[in-house]
Structure formats: C-alpha cells, structure tokens
Write an enzyme that holds these catalytic residues in place. Structure first.
Site, PDB file in Angstrom:
ATOM      1  N   GLY A  36      15.440  79.270  61.436  1.00  0.00           N
ATOM      2  CA  GLY A  36      15.152  77.992  62.219  1.00  0.00           C
ATOM      3  C   GLY A  36      14.821  79.325  63.295  1.00  0.00           C
ATOM      4  CB  CYS A  37      15.612  82.059  65.481  1.00  0.00           C
ATOM      5  SG  CYS A  37      17.564  81.231  65.855  1.00  0.00           S
TER       6      CYS A  37
END
Length: 149
Positions: free
Chosen positions: A39-40
C-alpha cells in the site's frame, strides 16, 4: 491535535528538515505506515508520478513514516521517489496531527500510524486534512481537490 505543522525530522539522507525550511511554501505531507509495503509503495509511487503536476500548482510533496532514515533511503532509491521521506520515529509529528492512534486492520485493533495526508499552507497551517485514507486512488482525490479547483 494541532492545525499548525511544526517539526524537525531527519530525511532519508540523515539531514534535518524542519517546518521552518518549508515556511512560505505550500506542501502536501502524506503519512505512510511502512516503507516497501504494497500500500505504501502504491501511494508513494502515485505521488512520484504526480510530482510535476503538484509542483506546477505550487505544492511541494513530502512523505513521513515511522521508519528510520536508512529504510526510507532504500525505499526512495528502489522506487525512484522524487521527494524527501522524513522519519518520525517517535510518532510526535503524526500524533500532533492526529495521524497516530488506534486503528483496526483485519479485525484486530492496534496502535499505529493512520494513513493520512495534510495540505499545508504558506503560513504552516493545515488547510485540508485527509484522514484514514486508502492507498489506491487517494492521490487522484488530492489532485482533484487541489489542482482542479
């Protein structure tokens, strides 16, 4: 929780970067939980790919995580990120902005970084806050709000 952004944190190169360095500039500060996670990476690469558009509109971009500078340096190099990644290892900046606290993931409650983004004005005040956002599609929403208004 404060509306004034005040910090002095180390970037990926171990250099101190402070809110006074950004005084007089508008910037988008996004908080991500952990470098080199799916996600990051998605969110950071979306900011990377939109960096020129933010710049043309007069906004700097800066990422913040609880990761140490060394991990952020690897992340920046691996993903070709074109902005500073700041290390908020004691969570003080995140906590002051309400981006650190209780969160639920997969039905489990824990304390940690809450993915959030803050638009900061030239006076250092938060102009707009996006809290508890999803990584995918978030940058498009910020761009729509800032660049098309």
């Amino acid at each position: 929780m404060t509306d004034k952004v005040d910090f002095s944190l180390r970037n990926q190169d171990g250099e101190q970067v402070s809110s006074s360095d950004l005084a007089g500039q508008r910037y988008v500060m996004f908080f991500y939980p952990r470098a080199m996670t799916p996600g990051c990476t998605t969110e950071s690469c979306d900011f990377r790919d939109s960096y020129a558009e933010f710049g043309e509109a007069g906004y700097q971009v800066v990422g913040v995580s609880p990761d140490p500078p060394e991990r952020n340096a690897k992340f920046k190099e691996k993903e070709g990120l074109n902005f500073d990644l700041l290390s908020d290892e004691d969570h003080s900046l995140a906590a002051s902005l309400g981006a650190w606290g209780e969160k639920t993931m997969y039905g489990k409650t824990s304390e940690g970084l809450i993915r959030s983004t803050f638009v900061v004005g030239e006076d250092g005040q938060v102009v707009k806050a996006y809290r508890n956002v999803r990584a995918k599609g978030h940058v498009a929403r910020v761009k729509a709000d800032l660049l098309e208004s």
